[in-house]
Design a protein around this motif. Structure first.
Motif, PDB file in Angstrom:
ATOM      1  N   HIS A 292       0.831  -1.208   0.000  1.00 32.77           N
ATOM      2  CA  HIS A 292       0.000   0.000   0.000  1.00 32.77           C
ATOM      3  C   HIS A 292       0.866   1.259   0.000  1.00 32.77           C
ATOM      4  N   ASP A 293       1.872   1.279   0.869  1.00 37.46           N
ATOM      5  CA  ASP A 293       2.737   2.466   0.977  1.00 37.46           C
ATOM      6  C   ASP A 293       3.538   2.696  -0.300  1.00 37.46           C
ATOM      7  N   GLU A 294       4.038   1.615  -0.893  1.00 40.47           N
ATOM      8  CA  GLU A 294       4.797   1.739  -2.135  1.00 40.47           C
ATOM      9  C   GLU A 294       3.900   2.285  -3.258  1.00 40.47           C
TER      10      GLU A 294
ATOM     11  N   LEU B  53       7.956   5.823 -16.270  1.00 41.08           N
ATOM     12  CA  LEU B  53       7.784   5.280 -14.927  1.00 41.08           C
ATOM     13  C   LEU B  53       6.357   4.755 -14.730  1.00 41.08           C
ATOM     14  N   GLN B  54       5.392   5.440 -15.301  1.00 41.29           N
ATOM     15  CA  GLN B  54       4.004   4.987 -15.187  1.00 41.29           C
ATOM     16  C   GLN B  54       3.814   3.632 -15.865  1.00 41.29           C
ATOM     17  N   CYS B  55       4.418   3.435 -17.013  1.00 43.62           N
ATOM     18  CA  CYS B  55       4.346   2.141 -17.697  1.00 43.62           C
ATOM     19  C   CYS B  55       5.002   1.048 -16.855  1.00 43.62           C
ATOM     20  N   GLN B  56       6.167   1.341 -16.310  1.00 35.01           N
ATOM     21  CA  GLN B  56       6.863   0.376 -15.457  1.00 35.01           C
ATOM     22  C   GLN B  56       6.034   0.069 -14.211  1.00 35.01           C
ATOM     23  N   HIS B  57       5.458   1.102 -13.639  1.00 39.34           N
ATOM     24  CA  HIS B  57       4.667   0.932 -12.424  1.00 39.34           C
ATOM     25  C   HIS B  57       3.423   0.078 -12.691  1.00 39.34           C
ATOM     26  N   HIS B  58       2.864   0.202 -13.861  1.00 36.46           N
ATOM     27  CA  HIS B  58       1.671  -0.586 -14.194  1.00 36.46           C
ATOM     28  C   HIS B  58       1.963  -2.081 -14.064  1.00 36.46           C
ATOM     29  N   SER B  59       3.115  -2.520 -14.549  1.00 36.36           N
ATOM     30  CA  SER B  59       3.496  -3.935 -14.437  1.00 36.36           C
ATOM     31  C   SER B  59       3.618  -4.348 -12.970  1.00 36.36           C
TER      32      SER B  59
ATOM     33  N   ALA C 266       2.155  -2.894 -10.425  1.00 40.57           N
ATOM     34  CA  ALA C 266       0.837  -2.805  -9.801  1.00 40.57           C
ATOM     35  C   ALA C 266       0.008  -4.060 -10.072  1.00 40.57           C
ATOM     36  N   VAL C 267       0.146  -4.619 -11.264  1.00 41.55           N
ATOM     37  CA  VAL C 267      -0.573  -5.860 -11.593  1.00 41.55           C
ATOM     38  C   VAL C 267      -0.078  -7.000 -10.697  1.00 41.55           C
ATOM     39  N   ILE C 268       1.209  -7.101 -10.533  1.00 43.39           N
ATOM     40  CA  ILE C 268       1.780  -8.151  -9.675  1.00 43.39           C
ATOM     41  C   ILE C 268       1.371  -7.921  -8.224  1.00 43.39           C
ATOM     42  N   ASN C 269       1.423  -6.671  -7.775  1.00 41.09           N
ATOM     43  CA  ASN C 269       1.011  -6.368  -6.406  1.00 41.09           C
ATOM     44  C   ASN C 269      -0.462  -6.683  -6.181  1.00 41.09           C
TER      45      ASN C 269
END
Length: 85
Positions: A18-20, A42-48, A50-53
């Motif tokens: 949650h914090d990350e 960074l948003q594209c990288q974060h999307h991947s 976020a899916v795993i999280n």
């Protein structure tokens, strides 16, 4: 003792995810103002991530629903305020 440790670890992991997420979204918003290209990357990288999280959170929620789980449910409060600095 192992059940107690698992109860604590499940809660800590959920809180860290949650914090990350909150931290990354804040950074992405700032970058999209100051450096649009980097912010989009960074948003594209974060999307991947976020899916795993999301998959991890699904599993953690399943664990929390098991009979015998006696840990804290929900998201906790991070005590390591330097975690993302």
């Amino acid at each position: 003792e192992e059940f107690t440790r698992l109860n604590v670890e499940v809660h800590c992991l959920r809180t860290a995810i949650h914090d990350e997420e909150h931290h990354m979204l804040t950074i992405i918003q700032k970058l999209q103002i100051s450096d649009l290209h980097l912010g989009c990357k960074l948003q594209c990288q974060h999307h991947s991530c976020a899916v795993i999280n999301a998959m991890h959170c699904y599993c953690l929620n399943h664990i929390k629903g098991l009979t015998g789980f006696s840990g804290v449910r929900g998201v906790g409060v991070c005590t390591d305020h330097g975690m993302f600095e």
